[in-house]
Design a protein around this motif. Structure first.
Motif, PDB file in Angstrom:
ATOM      1  N   VAL A   1       2.169 -27.040  -1.470  1.00 59.79           N
ATOM      2  CA  VAL A   1       3.245 -26.043  -1.504  1.00 59.79           C
ATOM      3  C   VAL A   1       2.574 -24.702  -1.266  1.00 59.79           C
ATOM      4  CG1 VAL A   1       5.030 -24.969  -2.916  1.00 59.79           C
ATOM      5  CG2 VAL A   1       4.575 -27.413  -3.133  1.00 59.79           C
ATOM      6  N   TRP A   2       2.839 -24.129  -0.093  1.00 57.50           N
ATOM      7  CA  TRP A   2       2.077 -22.953   0.338  1.00 57.50           C
ATOM      8  C   TRP A   2       2.802 -21.678  -0.015  1.00 57.50           C
ATOM      9  CZ3 TRP A   2      -2.764 -23.919   1.593  1.00 57.50           C
ATOM     10  CH2 TRP A   2      -3.083 -25.189   2.067  1.00 57.50           C
ATOM     11  N   ASN A   3       2.622 -21.226  -1.231  1.00 56.52           N
ATOM     12  CA  ASN A   3       3.178 -19.948  -1.666  1.00 56.52           C
ATOM     13  C   ASN A   3       2.193 -18.854  -1.266  1.00 56.52           C
ATOM     14  OD1 ASN A   3       4.157 -17.757  -3.018  1.00 56.52           O
ATOM     15  ND2 ASN A   3       3.739 -18.540  -5.064  1.00 56.52           N
ATOM     16  N   ILE A   4       2.564 -18.074  -0.254  1.00 59.45           N
ATOM     17  CA  ILE A   4       1.666 -17.026   0.224  1.00 59.45           C
ATOM     18  C   ILE A   4       2.139 -15.677  -0.311  1.00 59.45           C
ATOM     19  CG2 ILE A   4       0.619 -16.080   2.361  1.00 59.45           C
ATOM     20  CD1 ILE A   4      -0.020 -18.962   1.736  1.00 59.45           C
TER      21      ILE A   4
ATOM     22  N   PRO B   1      12.112 -18.627  -2.138  1.00 62.52           N
ATOM     23  CA  PRO B   1      11.557 -19.605  -1.187  1.00 62.52           C
ATOM     24  C   PRO B   1      11.712 -21.049  -1.667  1.00 62.52           C
ATOM     25  CG  PRO B   1       9.800 -18.253  -2.155  1.00 62.52           C
ATOM     26  CD  PRO B   1      11.101 -17.619  -2.515  1.00 62.52           C
ATOM     27  N   ALA B   2      11.656 -21.280  -3.003  1.00 66.95           N
ATOM     28  CA  ALA B   2      11.806 -22.651  -3.493  1.00 66.95           C
ATOM     29  C   ALA B   2      13.195 -23.186  -3.165  1.00 66.95           C
ATOM     30  CB  ALA B   2      11.557 -22.693  -4.999  1.00 66.95           C
TER      31      ALA B   2
ATOM     32  N   LEU C   1       6.529 -18.541   5.428  1.00 65.64           N
ATOM     33  CA  LEU C   1       7.132 -17.352   6.041  1.00 65.64           C
ATOM     34  C   LEU C   1       8.112 -16.676   5.086  1.00 65.64           C
ATOM     35  CD1 LEU C   1       7.588 -18.754   9.641  1.00 65.64           C
ATOM     36  CD2 LEU C   1       6.004 -16.982   8.914  1.00 65.64           C
ATOM     37  N   VAL C   2       8.899 -17.470   4.351  1.00 62.16           N
ATOM     38  CA  VAL C   2       9.883 -16.852   3.456  1.00 62.16           C
ATOM     39  C   VAL C   2       9.178 -16.089   2.334  1.00 62.16           C
ATOM     40  CG1 VAL C   2      11.749 -17.284   1.819  1.00 62.16           C
ATOM     41  CG2 VAL C   2      11.686 -18.549   3.971  1.00 62.16           C
ATOM     42  N   SER C   3       8.170 -16.730   1.691  1.00 62.31           N
ATOM     43  CA  SER C   3       7.517 -16.037   0.573  1.00 62.31           C
ATOM     44  C   SER C   3       6.803 -14.791   1.089  1.00 62.31           C
ATOM     45  CB  SER C   3       6.556 -16.978  -0.160  1.00 62.31           C
ATOM     46  OG  SER C   3       5.497 -17.381   0.669  1.00 62.31           O
ATOM     47  N   LEU C   4       6.289 -14.857   2.311  1.00 65.73           N
ATOM     48  CA  LEU C   4       5.603 -13.705   2.871  1.00 65.73           C
ATOM     49  C   LEU C   4       6.542 -12.547   3.199  1.00 65.73           C
ATOM     50  CD1 LEU C   4       2.452 -13.855   4.095  1.00 65.73           C
ATOM     51  CD2 LEU C   4       3.830 -12.398   5.502  1.00 65.73           C
ATOM     52  N   MET C   5       7.703 -12.877   3.784  1.00 66.63           N
ATOM     53  CA  MET C   5       8.687 -11.826   4.089  1.00 66.63           C
ATOM     54  C   MET C   5       9.083 -11.101   2.796  1.00 66.63           C
ATOM     55  SD  MET C   5       9.368 -11.553   7.250  1.00 66.63           S
ATOM     56  CE  MET C   5       7.787 -12.021   7.867  1.00 66.63           C
ATOM     57  N   LEU C   6       9.164 -11.862   1.700  1.00 67.38           N
ATOM     58  CA  LEU C   6       9.589 -11.261   0.440  1.00 67.38           C
ATOM     59  C   LEU C   6       8.531 -10.314  -0.133  1.00 67.38           C
ATOM     60  CD1 LEU C   6      11.423 -14.312  -1.128  1.00 67.38           C
ATOM     61  CD2 LEU C   6      12.444 -12.193  -0.316  1.00 67.38           C
TER      62      LEU C   6
ATOM     63  N   ILE D   1      14.322 -14.276   7.184  1.00 62.60           N
ATOM     64  CA  ILE D   1      14.593 -15.361   6.235  1.00 62.60           C
ATOM     65  C   ILE D   1      15.892 -16.072   6.619  1.00 62.60           C
ATOM     66  CG2 ILE D   1      15.187 -15.840   3.830  1.00 62.60           C
ATOM     67  CD1 ILE D   1      13.282 -13.540   3.056  1.00 62.60           C
ATOM     68  N   ILE D   2      16.927 -15.292   6.924  1.00 60.96           N
ATOM     69  CA  ILE D   2      18.217 -15.898   7.266  1.00 60.96           C
ATOM     70  C   ILE D   2      18.082 -16.774   8.505  1.00 60.96           C
ATOM     71  CG2 ILE D   2      20.544 -15.355   8.095  1.00 60.96           C
ATOM     72  CD1 ILE D   2      20.331 -12.813   6.244  1.00 60.96           C
ATOM     73  N   VAL D   3      17.361 -16.236   9.496  1.00 59.89           N
ATOM     74  CA  VAL D   3      17.169 -16.980  10.737  1.00 59.89           C
ATOM     75  C   VAL D   3      16.436 -18.299  10.469  1.00 59.89           C
ATOM     76  CG1 VAL D   3      15.557 -16.885  12.665  1.00 59.89           C
ATOM     77  CG2 VAL D   3      17.344 -15.176  12.475  1.00 59.89           C
ATOM     78  N   LEU D   4      15.421 -18.245   9.622  1.00 63.50           N
ATOM     79  CA  LEU D   4      14.681 -19.473   9.296  1.00 63.50           C
ATOM     80  C   LEU D   4      15.591 -20.491   8.623  1.00 63.50           C
ATOM     81  CD1 LEU D   4      11.298 -18.053   8.016  1.00 63.50           C
ATOM     82  CD2 LEU D   4      11.607 -19.649   9.905  1.00 63.50           C
TER      83      LEU D   4
END
Lengths: 358, 310
Positions: free
Chosen positions: A88-91, A138-139, A151-156, B281-284
């Motif tokens: 589980v890659w939490n970045i 992200p979870a 990507l999601v955890s990174l965007m956050l 995020i939304i796009v993903l």
């Protein structure tokens, strides 16, 4: 490509020793590279080496600063390691760290003036919950929509930075702070007690060590921890055994977020004593390296966090005495991870001298 | 809305989307060969700072852009050596490059902070730039914008019309088959990684030399990661990369227009600045919901190491 007289030959079985030797090899390579870097910058390499790697810990105060810096790294890396073990890659620990700082600050500001001994525990809970909540995004998106958690955890992380910037420039700005982007200084009741008189080292070190032990028990002594290790090492076996992948994603991210949130709390209630827009110096990203160099093992993480803390302090030293940017720390930290990944090749391969016999 | 405002918005959108197009097209070729390089943020940062420094010293933005490309290639080779030669985990190697590249760029760039470069003048395309509304927005642009369009056509042609592109795709879909008919899988993957590095370096150069034009730590601001997300969003198709990049460009400049329009919206600036990240995020989420579409379109060996003699 032309063939060198050196080649890699697969080992019949993965080496048992190399997983422990390769971090040491990586450190040795990084130290050697350090000498080269200082020479290339036109500095005396011996002097640079001494300033960077030895000077920060030359006295007891230096050691206390090292432990202080290592604390958030230990916390973040232990949480990350639980997830990394199950792939589980939490970045985004950097963002979860910031949210932890925001959560704890929220509690401290809401109860401003309170002298209750429950204030600090409430801040600990607030920080950990805020970090875990940030990681739950992200979870949820991974388990519900299969959105890539990297990507999601990174965007956050970027969103968290903007959030804290809004808070300290806006609603939480210290009205008497000459417009600096920071909150009021916390009351004494909202500050972690100092551990050793005359230093900045505070009780968060004890929290971090407790989390390390708890992480060890969870990873090696609990059934869920065992399942997560299986999932990381043999995904097919885990699936066949019916282990829930979604559950592991939730546990991995919530542990990572909660621990990073604690680290963020410890930063605002410790050395900073307030929330500013520069609350994190990149601890969340550095913790990724700590987790890898520590072999995702709490004892290894303890040593790796001390080493990475030394790299942070070394950067400050050469900035002060050699006029080099302190971001040289990040260069060394990145190199360390490169060398580790390279050295890991010897877990599965051995170096053989001589050409392939056709 | 009057025509001038539309022109201005369109113009800014195209500029904001350009570094994403350049970087994401490079990553697309990279991933089509089966290699996942998560280090694009680091490669863009290095490209940006090297391009800035070379432009500052030489006075030539084109020399700067070339140097940025070379720097991107150089750091991509670090990743290539780990992931391809030493068979290290691609995710971890890419992350290492991202962290290292961002750190190194901050280190190299320190002396260049608070220096401004001369803005590079736009190049007007005769006649078609006179088309009302869109002419000024699309055909009186930076030369790099036109270059990004050429890159798009080049990648499209290479990938689907050339023999070399076919070989590249076969390496990504089935490395064992490509190897068995005599292609060097590792060699081709090295070339793909280097192309990804060159384009990320150029994308970074566009940000620091042609777009802002200045250098501060953290200038790339997640564009490398957004470009990675774009490739997934585009389900590995070049045309969708273009469309997606301009959509993101639009989201990125939205805040400037809300702030500049004089509309009294009670939104904090930071909220608007966070929109591109939420949009990613939304796009993903939207694209990943359809697991089958991702499975069908992603290169079959993406992220998996290949060892020819194993």
């Amino acid at each position: 490509m032309p063939e060198l007289p050196l080649r890699l030959e697969p080992r019949a079985e993965p080496s048992r020793l190399m997983p422990y030797l390769s971090p040491l090899l990586a450190v040795a390579l990084m130290l050697a590279a350090g000498v080269l870097v200082f020479s290339a910058l036109g500095k005396d390499p011996i002097e640079g080496f001494r300033l960077f790697f030895l000077n920060p810990v030359k006295d007891a105060y230096g050691v206390s600063e090292l432990l202080l810096k290592a604390t958030p790294l230990m916390l973040c890396a232990t949480g990350l390691a639980i997830g990394f073990r199950a792939n589980v890659w939490n970045i985004g620990a950097e963002g979860q760290f910031i949210l932890g700082a925001v959560g704890a600050t929220g509690v401290a500001l809401y109860f401003e003036g309170s002298e209750s001994s429950l204030l600090l525990p409430a801040m600990v809970v607030g920080g950990a919950l805020a970090g875990a909540a940030w990681a739950s995004i992200p979870a949820f998106l991974k388990t519900r929509f299969n959105a890539n958690e990297i990507l999601v955890s990174l965007m956050l992380v970027y969103v968290a930075q903007l959030l804290v910037s809004w808070l300290v420039f806006g609603p939480w700005k210290d009205p008497d702070g000459f417009n600096f982007p920071q909150t009021r200084m916390f009351d004494d009741a909202a500050l972690l007690p100092i551990l050793v008189e005359g230093t900045r080292l505070n009780q968060s070190l004890l929290i971090a060590l407790a989390v390390l032990v708890a992480g060890y028990v969870f990873m090696y002594r609990s059934h869920t921890g065992f399942k997560m290790r299986v999932a990381g090492e043999a995904a097919d076996a885990a699936r066949y055994a019916g282990f829930s992948a979604n559950r592991m994603i939730w546990i991995g991210l919530l542990c990572g977020g909660g621990a990073a949130g604690l680290a963020g709390m410890a930063e605002v209630a410790g050395p900073m004593g307030q929330l500013t827009d520069k609350v994190s110096l990149g601890y969340g990203f550095a913790a990724i390296i700590v987790a890898f160099v520590g072999r995702l093992n709490p004892l290894g993480i303890l040593f790796a966090s001390l080493l990475m803390a030394l790299l942070f302090l070394g950067g400050e030293q050469v900035q002060q005495y050699m006029n080099l940017p302190s971001s040289i720390s990040m260069v060394f930290q990145g190199m360390l991870l490169f060398f580790l990944l390279g050295a890991d090749v010897f877990i599965h391969y051995r170096l053989v001298i001589g050409r392939r016999s056709a | 809305m009057d025509g001038n405002l539309i022109t201005a918005m369109l113009f800014a959108t195209v500029v904001a989307g350009t570094p994403l197009i350049i970087t994401a097209l490079g990553l697309l070729v990279n991933e089509k060969a089966g290699v996942l390089n998560l280090g694009s943020e680091g490669m863009m940062a290095i490209g940006a700072v090297v391009a800035f420094a070379v432009t500052h010293h030489s006075g030539s933005p084109w020399l700067g852009a070339g140097a940025g490309m070379l720097a991107g290639v150089a750091v991509s080779l670090l990743f290539g050596f780990l992931a391809l030669t030493l068979q290290a985990n691609q995710v971890a190697s890419g992350l290492a490059l991202a962290i290292f590249g961002v750190g190194l760029s901050a280190f190299i760039g320190k002396p260049y902070e608070s220096i401004a470069l001369k803005a590079v003048p736009p190049v007007r395309v005769p006649f078609i730039s006179d088309i009302p509304v869109i002419g000024e927005a699309l055909y009186n642009q930076q030369a790099m914008v036109y270059l990004s369009w050429a890159l798009f056509w080049g990648v499209l042609w290479f990938m689907y019309r050339s023999r070399a592109g076919l070989v590249l795709r076969s390496v990504g879909e089935s490395p064992a088959s490509a190897h068995s008919i005599g292609f060097s899988v590792i060699g081709i993957r090295y070339l793909a990684v280097m192309f990804g590095g060159a384009m990320a370096g150029l994308g970074g150069a566009f940000v620091s030399v042609f777009y802002t034009p200045m250098w501060v730590e953290g200038l790339v601001a997640g564009r490398g990661w957004i470009a990675l997300a774009l490739v997934v969003f585009a389900t590995w198709r070049p045309l969708r990369v273009m469309v997606g990049a301009y959509l993101f460009g639009g989201v990125m400049i939205l805040q400037l227009f809300v702030q500049g329009s004089g509309l009294q919206i009670d939104f904090p600036a930071q909220f608007l600045s966070s929109l591109p990240y939420w949009a990613t995020i939304i796009v993903l989420v939207v694209i990943s919901r359809k697991l089958s579409s991702i499975r069908l379109n992603s290169p079959a060996s993406l992220g998996k190491p290949y060892r020819p003699d194993a």
